[in-house]
Design an enzyme around this catalytic site. Sequence first.
Site, short mmCIF file in Angstrom:
data_model
loop_
_atom_site.label_atom_id
_atom_site.label_comp_id
_atom_site.label_asym_id
_atom_site.label_seq_id
_atom_site.Cartn_x
_atom_site.Cartn_y
_atom_site.Cartn_z
N ASN A 33 -0.57 21.56 -38.01
CA ASN A 33 0.78 21.33 -38.96
C ASN A 33 0.08 22.08 -40.29
O ASN A 33 -0.83 22.28 -40.45
CB ASN A 33 0.28 19.61 -39.42
N HIS A 44 2.53 30.09 -43.86
CA HIS A 44 1.64 29.60 -42.83
C HIS A 44 0.44 30.18 -42.83
O HIS A 44 0.14 31.28 -43.32
CB HIS A 44 2.32 29.85 -41.51
#
Length: 181
Positions: A33, A44
Amino acid sequence: MTRFTQAELEAARDRLVPDVVADGLRVLFCGINPGLMTAATGHHFARPGNRFWPVLHLSGFTPRLLKPAEQGELPGYGLGITNVVARATARADELSAEEYREGGRLLEQKVTALKPRWLAVVGVTAYRAAFDDRKAAVGPQERLIGDTRVWVLPNPSGLNAHWTTATMAQEFARLRAAAQD
């Protein structure tokens, strides 16, 4: 790198981090996550201690070391990134078993729609929780999602001291070789 206050990081918990995806990828990497730094930046694996980007390069997936802000280049290499759970947290242990199971269900739908050749889940604990597979180990899995094969990779978080950057790169390179076939 931009510095964030703790208050700014906490406020980022409510931000969704868009997937970096395209149809027919060679490998769709799947994190556990988003961390708070990832949520704050929208990139990310943005936390400075995370080894994802160096390992991706060392394993031969990318011709140079990409920065998190360059994640948009990944589809050009046949690569993408998503997460098991969309909710940002400071630590993965803040996630519930139900969030992992629901994340696994949603991930299967996403993979079915995108049809990557491989789904690579980074984190064996996350894979076990999302897919109720207590015996899973790092490496290729028997599970298929449609025609997509599944590989479990070590978690590149700096907190994962069991794997060095070099040994992680070796495992990522095994997947890269399999994805070339």
